[in-house]
Design an enzyme around this catalytic site. Sequence first.
Site, short mmCIF file in Angstrom:
data_model
loop_
_atom_site.label_atom_id
_atom_site.label_comp_id
_atom_site.label_asym_id
_atom_site.label_seq_id
_atom_site.Cartn_x
_atom_site.Cartn_y
_atom_site.Cartn_z
CG ASP A 401 -1.78 1.17 1.37
OD1 ASP A 401 -2.32 1.61 0.34
OD2 ASP A 401 -1.94 1.67 2.49
N GLY A 674 -4.99 3.73 -3.75
CA GLY A 674 -6.20 4.42 -4.22
C GLY A 674 -5.92 5.86 -4.61
CG ASP A 802 -1.37 1.70 7.08
OD1 ASP A 802 -1.42 2.78 7.68
OD2 ASP A 802 -1.76 1.57 5.91
CG ASN A 805 -7.29 0.67 2.53
OD1 ASN A 805 -6.66 0.49 3.57
ND2 ASN A 805 -6.87 1.47 1.59
#
Length: 1123
Positions: A401, A674, A802, A805
Amino acid sequence: MRCSAFRTTDERRVDSRTIYVGHRPCPATDAFIPPKFCDNRIVSSKYTVWNFLPKNLFEQFRRIANFYFLIIFLVQVIVDTPTSPVTSGLPLFFVITVTAIKQGYEDWLRHKADNEVNKYLVTVLEDGRRARKESEKIKVGDVVEVVEDETFPCDLILLQSSREDDTCFVTTASLDGESNHKTHYTVPDTEKGLESLSATVECEQPQPDLYKFVGRMHIYKNDQEPAVRSLGPENLLLKGATLKNTQKIYGVAVYSGMETKMALNYQGKSQKRSVVEKSINAFLLVYLCILVSKALVCTTLKYVWQSQPGQEEPWYNQKTQKEKDANLYLNMFTDFLSFMVLFNFIIPVSMYVTVEMQKFLGSFFISWDKDFFDPEIQEGALVNTSDLNEELGQVEYVFTDKTGTLTQNSMEFIECCIDGFQYKNRDSSTDTISNVRLCFQEEEELFLRALCLCHTVQVKESTGQEDGVGDRVDGVLDGEMVHPAELRGFIASSPDEVALVKGAMKYGFTFLGMESKNMRVMNREKDVETYELLHVLNFDPVRRRMSVIVRSKCGDIMLFCKGADSSIFPRVRQEEVDRIHMHVERNATDGYRTLCVAYKLLSSEEYAQADAGLREARLALDDREEKLMAVYNQVETGMSLIGATAVEDRLQEEAAETMEALQRAGMKVWVLTGDKMETAKSTCYACRLFQRGTELLELTVRTLEDGLEVLKEGRWKSSAFSFPPRSWSSAKQDYGFIIDGATLSLVFNSSPDSSHYKSLLLQICQNCTTVLCCRMAPLQKAQIVNMVKNSKGSPITLSIGDGANDVSMILEAHIGIGIKGKEGRQAVRNSDYAIPKLKHLKKLLLGHGHLYYVRIAHLVQYFFYKNLCFILPQFLYQFFCGSSQQPLYDAAYLTMYNICFTSMPILAYSLLEQHICMEVLMSNATLYRDVAKNAMLRWGPFLYWTLLGVYQGLLFFFGVRFLFSNPALQDNGQVFGNWTYGTIVFTVLVFTVTLKLAMDTRHWTWINHFVIWGSLAFYMVFSFFWGGIIWPFLRQQRLYFVFANMLRSVSAWLVIILLILLSLLPEILLLVLRKPRWPRSRQVLHTYTHTHTHTHTHTHTPSSRSVYRFDVQGKNMSCVSDA
């Protein structure tokens, strides 16, 4: 309205449930029948006292090795076999018992945790009185009191709060990973005296979505028409969440026990199997074939031998009548089973328990590693799954991420753009604006008001002592007297919102908080402005924006909206976009998170229409989300763009060095985020995932329609493979690939050619050093991981994140790593391993992972080798005893070989061995490649260990046979018997396999010395006592004084020493003549230091590079220089 319970015996058939608040019947009900719901007990344990034994045994005997040994044990009990049932029963009992104790202990801990939750005392209102009862006794409909810092015992509808504005704050870190404060609201018009409240709650049946709740409350008052109030997620307090900054609240229980959203969200992790386990099963199959072959050969030889004249029934071994009448084929089958039992020790059942102990005990080294301790959170690493330790040394793909993983998720307001003009702080000591602002004062103030009003931030009063929660704001502006509100802490559900409110504060507009639905703002002139908050149009990931509707003192009704540029730009005028678009793109390129701010003045008619639409949609039980979305979209049109903001999210400590090390180790890093493409791309450059010379291949879809055309015409396919003409694997050029979520949804969802496009995408991605996927939904992250995981070669994947999502990709990957960051612990709880910071990933993989793999690979190969050495002489012995199933070794030796004599040295080795020290592994990442792709458990090394076992087994047997060619080996002229023969072979065997392990050991500790030399000493002592004492429980004592007599013979001593030396000679020669497999530590450090000083260590920025864009509006790829 008629209030009736919708419950039936089968709850799933009904779409809604009715709950009576406080178990009081509503006036319209003639006969009150309390509905039945499940109790509030939480059960996460697997076993009970009654089912533990049968259930655990069933699960253990599903493992093929355990089931095999159970069959062998039963054969020994039923059939007359040459060895005692104890020889296979005792090791099996040991393995089953140790595993059962381990699993039982783990389940006991789960029971203990369940009891802590279920027996926790809570306060419930019963007939107007406060009563204390255990949490598990709460029933649906009970009114529960919760005080500050307590967790909610079940899912509650908020009825009353101690705060004046009828709100409360909660943190849901244990549920969705978000540690920021969320605001929840009481149901309007509920009475202050809850004892007299007569109401029913009609809501949906339990479902796991944390962010969705649909219901309505009917409130009855003195024969009046019942008031109906809508219920949504903002009224629902979830079990597991914690009450914050609110003295107490009262709520009615709507879901309890295993029907709460927390319990429904508990996803049992799928069983993850390591590549080592698969190798063990493959090797086991080979050895099973060897075992069957040996049994078939010996059975055949036995009947060939007996077919010779005089051999079937010799004079000294006459057959009984029963044996003469027995069926020949049945006898052959029985003999085959007897040989299987005799040779069954070639299958190392004790290896499984040793591997489990190695994994379980080895995982503590990760938890105990002081380098993983983070002083900020006062925590170290956490191991949730010890079964995957060795998999850490086999990772080929890392999926990470961005926000909170590569970056700190700590937001700081950097600059803003208003009406095309840039505003930023010139000097950190003063908060001035860089542009002349006289003629733009009206636009500026409108923009700053929007920042102060368009949010869900709450203000927490400053106290004498800080508890560390919230965002305390300090400082004096322009030397003026500080307003008390400016020393309050800000509480919000997102760090972005706090950063924007603090940014407005720098320029003179301070948000003072809420007072009974009124938002108070202090402007530059220190005047306090009040705005009535009419509606909040909540943020959601589909709209990517949020809005508020407020009314000013003069009666103007305004809508303020903020969100992503892709969401705001289509809803404002194009000329306004042109003025701000360039600033947004530049800020994104610099790595900042950008938000656009828009404004709309609503007429009375527009507001009345919007208000009616919102109220109607919020009362709907069916399709509420869709109806609300339609109203939101209708209101948020025709807005005016005011400006844009830039917020910085700083890189994690040592993020660049960590990513660089992983790439040097041969891992491919994919960033799944995202965020906007430009922001994510800049982060990739800062982390050195994209280097200065990296050529970027971009595949972006402007609109869904254009994208479908591109895919149908196959244009991006031709572009992708028209460049470069040279080999992808060229060492001179690195490629980076960038793709967005819209394109991915097309690739994954386009029906007829979906698999074709997936394979094309995968082929491009796998030939790139780094892949960046931006604008991703959580489900898409899991789809990407699954695509790579199931690709050709089944590469080992690792996901690290973390937040909540990231949970889907963490569960999907072979190894899931959670970071104990600012977004709570959802990722940590669902991960296999948890670390405080990204920088710890380097040591976890390059250090611990490398060592764990080498240790367990050696353990597996060594177990098969030592069992082959053990059983091969037994097989050869059958050629010299007429295939009579005569055992070579005593039953005690058969039983204790794997349990006592050779188990502890290999366990110590597999826990403590460091063939290369940790510092060298960390400094030279390329060493990771040496063990990649299961290098030590391939068929080549397996064949080497097998041939070594065959060589040594042959040497043991025929070496001792050579000794026995001399008839008189004792001083008194007596000859040695067959048990002495087996004992000499066994002695050479134990010493050889133990000393072989000693030669393989590179890192000696006192524990290694103790178990290696202690095991040899224990064997000697045991043999003396076993043969030197008459044991009353033995019917026959085969080894009585055999060992002592054997050691009296000088010839026996000489043969034992010679055979040990000859057995180890190949290993000694290899050590002397062969180039060392692992480089010396000092040499590696010197080489690495020399080369590292000549490499560029500066942060790479996108200063000048070639970017290859796959543009859907043109058929061919173009090369654009971003200088």
